[in-house]
Design an enzyme around this catalytic site. Structure first.
Site, PDB file in Angstrom:
ATOM      1  NE  ARG A 178      15.556 -25.464 -24.028  1.00 57.64           N
ATOM      2  CZ  ARG A 178      15.075 -24.287 -24.584  1.00 57.64           C
ATOM      3  NH1 ARG A 178      15.028 -23.098 -23.937  1.00 57.64           N
ATOM      4  NH2 ARG A 178      15.197 -24.174 -25.889  1.00 57.64           N
TER       5      ARG A 178
ATOM      6  CB  ILE B 161      15.702 -28.173 -43.160  1.00 61.74           C
ATOM      7  CG1 ILE B 161      17.012 -28.292 -42.052  1.00 61.74           C
ATOM      8  CG2 ILE B 161      14.327 -28.479 -42.529  1.00 61.74           C
ATOM      9  CD1 ILE B 161      16.373 -27.180 -41.031  1.00 61.74           C
TER      10      ILE B 161
ATOM     11  CG  HIS C 222      38.261 -50.554 -60.936  1.00 62.31           C
ATOM     12  ND1 HIS C 222      37.569 -49.742 -61.582  1.00 62.31           N
ATOM     13  CD2 HIS C 222      38.199 -51.774 -61.554  1.00 62.31           C
ATOM     14  CE1 HIS C 222      36.927 -50.318 -62.525  1.00 62.31           C
ATOM     15  NE2 HIS C 222      37.168 -51.580 -62.489  1.00 62.31           N
TER      16      HIS C 222
END
Length: 481
Positions: free
Chosen positions: A35, A199, A460
């Protein structure tokens, strides 16, 4: 006469478009109804553009602290909010166009409009009533639009939207959701963030780094309350060192709005009320599924607490109707939606070996400063389940790469079943842990034991060495601490 498909997916967020791609790969004639814009909230207004904003804040932080790295920047470094927002929107536009390319490449039909299920196997698409926010990525024109379409299998992937609490309803000007927080016209000098989940804390971190005075109000006794207690406590200390004010076991009871500011009445845990004035407020109290106006109630599709009820394969109680992602309930994460969608459509296709989604092995990531990442049980939950456990920890300050990066704050924590050596959970806070957590996710998915992790060679110098050291620590064999 309705145009017929094998699979119609409603919603083109991460769950929807990935499901569409997999559906097409499996040979199904596939369509996706959207939409607003391809990529959904995550790509356009969530996961991706927020990371672009946070990256700008991170660069600003490094520039302001360049002397710590032996560098000199002459002149004042400052944030250009308009340019930061513009970069974020361009990132979304690029990915939006990428989704359009994927739909075309996989021969997925795009149907533009608002979908409603009128009966099992039928979708009516009408003109969208949703007014897109600006600015937004350009939505490519679809080949199809309003009309009636049919499919044996209809998958809901309609996502979620910000939850609204009475008394602090967002107004788009003074009280923001993450939509408005992502596209500020100017930087607020002060900000009140309600909710310290992913959030809320990401926006708190972003705006604090850019120089705003930030106060976070959280109802629970801990910041980032879903995380392990040790991680949460460490995060709170780091946020406070950066200048954030954090109020726990507190709630906003009332908001007074001025011409260009708000005053929040915050009830503290001792019953007292503190008035906090700020230029803007962000309401980040969670999200709720988009289940309305889809025709679900008339069809008898079962919902519970604002989400669609499904089994482990996305199937609802009505044959031929499925749901995935945020609309199907927590955890409301893009990567969960994607995987859930693939499982759903592969089950429809009877692909051998499809397993229901194990939600206990879904990682969570928060891209604040410092970053937080986790998977599996917290120490508290493991004990609550009656598990006999071993716990290992390793500090960033004992890792060579972290020290070289100037990122020596943080730690890795691992939790094992003492009897079986099963990795029950992993929790990390510090630089780049959102990139490291996948190693533990893979290990858990392969049912790896502590012995196998101990015998894995980690390169490493890397931050990943801390992962192995944390395992070693759980068994009294740590080497570098």
């Amino acid at each position: 006469m309705a145009e017929n498909y094998d699979v119609i997916i409603i919603g083109s967020g991460p769950g929807g478009y990935v499901t569409a791609v997999r559906s097409a790969q499996l040979g199904f004639k596939t369509a996706i109804v959207e939409r607003e814009h391809l990529g959904g909230i995550c790509l356009n207004w969530g996961c991706i553009p927020t990371k672009a904003l946070l990256r700008s804040a991170e660069i600003l932080h490094y520039a302001e602290n360049a002397k710590d790295y032996g560098l000199r920047i002459d002149g004042k470094v400052s944030a250009d909010v308009a340019a930061i927002v513009d970069r974020s929107r361009k990132v979304s536009t690029r990915l939006n166009n990428g989704v359009a390319f994927l739909m075309k490449k996989n021969k997925v039909d795009m149907i533009w409009g608002e979908a409603k299920l009128t009966k099992p196997g039928e979708v009516v698409v009408s003109k969208s009533s949703k007014k897109p926010m600006e600015p937004q990525p350009a939505t490519p024109k679809g080949t199809k639009g309003e009309g009636t379409y049919s499919a044996k299998h209809i998958i809901l992937a309609t996502g979620a939207r910000p939850r609204v609490l009475p008394g602090i309803e967002p107004d788009g000007k003074l009280v923001w959701t993450y939509f408005e927080a992502m596209v500020p016209k100017e930087l607020p000098k002060s900000l009140l963030v309600v909710g310290s989940g992913a959030i809320g804390i990401e926006f708190a971190s972003f705006y604090r780094t850019l120089g705003a005075d930030v106060t976070v109000v959280e109802m629970m006794p801990a910041v980032m309350p879903v995380e392990d207690a040790e991680i949460s406590a460490f995060a709170k200390k780091q946020f406070e060192k950066q200048g954030m004010k954090i109020l726990l076991e507190a709630k906003v009871a009332k908001v007074e709005k001025g011409a260009n500011s708000i005053t929040a009445h915050v009830e503290l845990k001792d019953g007292k009320v503190e008035k906090i004035a700020a230029d803007r407020m962000i309401s980040a109290v969670g999200v709720q599924g988009n289940i309305e106006n889809l025709g679900l109630e008339a069809l008898g599709v079962k919902t519970d607490r604002g989400v669609v009820v499904t089994d482990g394969y996305g199937r609802t109680n009505v044959p031929g109707i499925y749901a995935i992602g945020d609309v199907a309930g927590p955890p409301m994460l893009a990567h969960k939606a994607e995987h859930e969608g693939v499982i759903c459509v592969e089950k429809i296709a009877n692909v051998p070996g499809v397993h229901a989604l194990d939600k206990s092995r879904i990682p969570g990531c928060t891209y604040c400063n410092p970053q937080v990442a986790s998977v599996g049980l917290t120490e508290q939950k493991a004990k609550a389940e009656g598990r006999d456990i071993r716990v290992g920890r390793f500090q960033f300050g004992a890792n060579g790469k972290a020290i070289a990066l100037g990122e020596d704050q943080g730690f890795v924590k691992t939790i094992f079943d003492k009897k079986t050596g099963e990795l029950l959970g992993a929790h990390m806070i510090g630089a780049e842990v959102t990139e490291l957590i996948q190693g533990f996710v893979v290990a858990m998915n392969l049912e790896t034991t502590e012995e196998e992790l101990m015998h894995t060679v980690f390169p490493h110098p890397t931050l990943s060495e801390m992962m192995k050291e944390s395992v070693l620590d759980a068994y009294g064999r740590v080497l570098n601490a």
